[in-house]
Every structure is written in structure tokens, then in C-alpha cells.
Design a protein around this motif. Structure first.
Motif, PDB file in Angstrom:
ATOM      1  N   THR A 121      38.010  40.003  36.777  1.00 25.78           N
ATOM      2  CA  THR A 121      37.168  39.433  37.777  1.00 25.78           C
ATOM      3  C   THR A 121      38.272  38.968  38.976  1.00 25.78           C
ATOM      4  OG1 THR A 121      37.291  37.348  36.666  1.00 25.78           O
ATOM      5  CG2 THR A 121      35.495  38.822  36.250  1.00 25.78           C
ATOM      6  N   THR A 122      39.483  39.066  38.793  1.00 27.58           N
ATOM      7  CA  THR A 122      40.261  38.431  39.662  1.00 27.58           C
ATOM      8  C   THR A 122      40.123  39.030  41.155  1.00 27.58           C
ATOM      9  OG1 THR A 122      41.957  38.136  37.978  1.00 27.58           O
ATOM     10  CG2 THR A 122      42.793  37.942  40.148  1.00 27.58           C
ATOM     11  N   ASP A 123      40.071  38.621  42.034  1.00 28.30           N
ATOM     12  CA  ASP A 123      39.812  39.233  43.412  1.00 28.30           C
ATOM     13  C   ASP A 123      41.161  39.945  44.020  1.00 28.30           C
ATOM     14  OD1 ASP A 123      40.349  38.262  46.798  1.00 28.30           O
ATOM     15  OD2 ASP A 123      38.195  39.021  46.208  1.00 28.30           O
ATOM     16  N   ALA A 124      41.164  41.114  44.498  1.00 27.96           N
ATOM     17  CA  ALA A 124      42.209  41.474  45.050  1.00 27.96           C
ATOM     18  C   ALA A 124      43.062  40.780  46.123  1.00 27.96           C
ATOM     19  CB  ALA A 124      41.786  42.939  45.814  1.00 27.96           C
ATOM     20  N   ARG A 125      42.487  40.035  46.788  1.00 27.61           N
ATOM     21  CA  ARG A 125      43.444  39.416  47.622  1.00 27.61           C
ATOM     22  C   ARG A 125      44.190  38.127  47.067  1.00 27.61           C
ATOM     23  NH1 ARG A 125      39.787  38.859  53.368  1.00 27.61           N
ATOM     24  NH2 ARG A 125      39.452  40.942  53.445  1.00 27.61           N
ATOM     25  N   GLU A 126      43.676  37.640  45.934  1.00 25.70           N
ATOM     26  CA  GLU A 126      44.386  36.619  45.181  1.00 25.70           C
ATOM     27  C   GLU A 126      45.401  37.261  44.346  1.00 25.70           C
ATOM     28  OE1 GLU A 126      45.084  33.128  43.139  1.00 25.70           O
ATOM     29  OE2 GLU A 126      44.323  33.505  44.968  1.00 25.70           O
ATOM     30  N   LEU A 127      45.122  38.683  43.922  1.00 23.97           N
ATOM     31  CA  LEU A 127      46.213  39.537  43.166  1.00 23.97           C
ATOM     32  C   LEU A 127      47.299  39.745  44.241  1.00 23.97           C
ATOM     33  CD1 LEU A 127      44.087  42.264  41.528  1.00 23.97           C
ATOM     34  CD2 LEU A 127      45.356  40.419  40.354  1.00 23.97           C
ATOM     35  N   ALA A 128      47.041  40.145  45.423  1.00 26.45           N
ATOM     36  CA  ALA A 128      47.806  40.480  46.303  1.00 26.45           C
ATOM     37  C   ALA A 128      48.738  39.130  46.688  1.00 26.45           C
ATOM     38  CB  ALA A 128      47.523  40.934  47.816  1.00 26.45           C
TER      39      ALA A 128
ATOM     40  N   ASP B 155      45.778  49.874  41.462  1.00 26.47           N
ATOM     41  CA  ASP B 155      44.540  50.404  41.919  1.00 26.47           C
ATOM     42  C   ASP B 155      43.923  49.621  42.703  1.00 26.47           C
ATOM     43  OD1 ASP B 155      45.386  52.818  40.875  1.00 26.47           O
ATOM     44  OD2 ASP B 155      44.107  52.521  39.097  1.00 26.47           O
ATOM     45  N   GLU B 156      43.640  48.259  42.071  1.00 23.21           N
ATOM     46  CA  GLU B 156      42.795  47.248  42.795  1.00 23.21           C
ATOM     47  C   GLU B 156      43.337  46.871  44.168  1.00 23.21           C
ATOM     48  OE1 GLU B 156      39.390  44.588  42.708  1.00 23.21           O
ATOM     49  OE2 GLU B 156      39.843  46.442  41.522  1.00 23.21           O
ATOM     50  N   MET B 157      44.531  46.851  44.183  1.00 23.48           N
ATOM     51  CA  MET B 157      45.102  46.379  45.324  1.00 23.48           C
ATOM     52  C   MET B 157      44.935  47.321  46.531  1.00 23.48           C
ATOM     53  SD  MET B 157      48.627  44.075  44.098  1.00 23.48           S
ATOM     54  CE  MET B 157      49.301  44.000  45.894  1.00 23.48           C
ATOM     55  N   ARG B 158      45.292  48.625  45.938  1.00 19.86           N
ATOM     56  CA  ARG B 158      45.256  49.973  46.916  1.00 19.86           C
ATOM     57  C   ARG B 158      44.106  50.019  47.593  1.00 19.86           C
ATOM     58  NH1 ARG B 158      48.960  52.298  43.891  1.00 19.86           N
ATOM     59  NH2 ARG B 158      47.296  53.041  42.441  1.00 19.86           N
ATOM     60  N   SER B 159      42.952  49.865  46.767  1.00 20.91           N
ATOM     61  CA  SER B 159      41.584  50.064  47.327  1.00 20.91           C
ATOM     62  C   SER B 159      40.854  48.952  48.040  1.00 20.91           C
ATOM     63  CB  SER B 159      40.495  50.403  46.297  1.00 20.91           C
ATOM     64  OG  SER B 159      40.134  49.329  45.263  1.00 20.91           O
ATOM     65  N   LYS B 160      41.351  47.777  47.918  1.00 21.27           N
ATOM     66  CA  LYS B 160      40.805  46.612  48.622  1.00 21.27           C
ATOM     67  C   LYS B 160      41.817  45.767  49.371  1.00 21.27           C
ATOM     68  CE  LYS B 160      37.405  46.030  45.008  1.00 21.27           C
ATOM     69  NZ  LYS B 160      36.921  45.289  44.143  1.00 21.27           N
ATOM     70  N   CYS B 161      42.865  45.784  49.182  1.00 18.79           N
ATOM     71  CA  CYS B 161      43.965  45.080  49.927  1.00 18.79           C
ATOM     72  C   CYS B 161      45.179  45.428  50.075  1.00 18.79           C
ATOM     73  CB  CYS B 161      44.107  43.666  49.312  1.00 18.79           C
ATOM     74  SG  CYS B 161      44.784  42.536  50.267  1.00 18.79           S
TER      75      CYS B 161
ATOM     76  N   ARG C 227      49.932  51.710  49.576  1.00 19.36           N
ATOM     77  CA  ARG C 227      49.345  53.134  49.728  1.00 19.36           C
ATOM     78  C   ARG C 227      50.670  53.730  50.221  1.00 19.36           C
ATOM     79  NH1 ARG C 227      43.786  52.280  53.060  1.00 19.36           N
ATOM     80  NH2 ARG C 227      42.826  51.513  51.188  1.00 19.36           N
ATOM     81  N   TYR C 228      50.661  55.195  49.696  1.00 20.55           N
ATOM     82  CA  TYR C 228      51.813  55.982  49.953  1.00 20.55           C
ATOM     83  C   TYR C 228      52.067  56.313  51.502  1.00 20.55           C
ATOM     84  CZ  TYR C 228      54.720  60.228  50.231  1.00 20.55           C
ATOM     85  OH  TYR C 228      55.569  61.175  50.613  1.00 20.55           O
ATOM     86  N   ASP C 229      50.844  56.597  52.201  1.00 20.61           N
ATOM     87  CA  ASP C 229      50.871  57.145  53.720  1.00 20.61           C
ATOM     88  C   ASP C 229      51.262  55.896  54.590  1.00 20.61           C
ATOM     89  OD1 ASP C 229      50.115  59.685  52.997  1.00 20.61           O
ATOM     90  OD2 ASP C 229      48.046  59.343  53.539  1.00 20.61           O
TER      91      ASP C 229
END
Length: 70
Positions: free
Chosen positions: A7-14, A33-39, A60-62
Motif C-alpha cells: 500500500t506504500t505510495d510510489a511518491r513516498e517510495l521515491a 516496478d512501482e516507481m517506474r510506472s508511477k514516479c 526508466r531506461y530511456d
């Protein structure tokens, strides 16, 4: 780093991202995966070194290629 669960928010993870934290390493690929998709580009306050207050994290790679070539 904050406690990481589903349940940890991607922005909090970042914001609290620390690649050396044991809690992060338990779910490393899920967190990426979560950070890549949301932040995909974020500033982490947890990474500090030699007087720096945080660091930018690009997942993200690119985006990483563009950053390194610019």
C-alpha cells in the motif's frame, strides 16, 4: 527508509528510496516496478553523501539514456 508494503505510495517510495536499506532490498524489484510506472523521476531525501541533501533517482531506461546524453 519507510516500511515498504503493497500500500506504500510510489511518491513516498521515491522520497525515501535508499538502495542500501535492507527493507528496500526485500522487495527491490517490486519497488522499482512501482516507481517506474508511477514516479519514474524522483528526488530521494534518504540518499545523502558528502554534504549532499538527497539525490535524483531515474528509473526508466530511456530516461536514463536521455539524461546521460544531454
Amino acid at each position: 527508509m519507510t516500511d515498504i508494503d503493497e500500500t506504500t505510495d510510489a511518491r513516498e517510495l521515491a522520497r525515501t528510496y535508499d538502495p542500501y536499506d535492507a527493507k528496500f532490498l526485500e522487495r527491490e524489484f517490486e519497488v522499482y516496478d512501482e516507481m517506474r510506472s508511477k514516479c519514474p523521476v524522483a528526488h530521494s531525501e534518504a540518499i545523502t553523501s558528502q554534504g549532499m541533501n538527497g539525490a535524483w533517482v531515474v528509473t526508466r531506461y530511456d530516461d536514463s539514456c536521455d539524461l546521460l546524453q544531454d
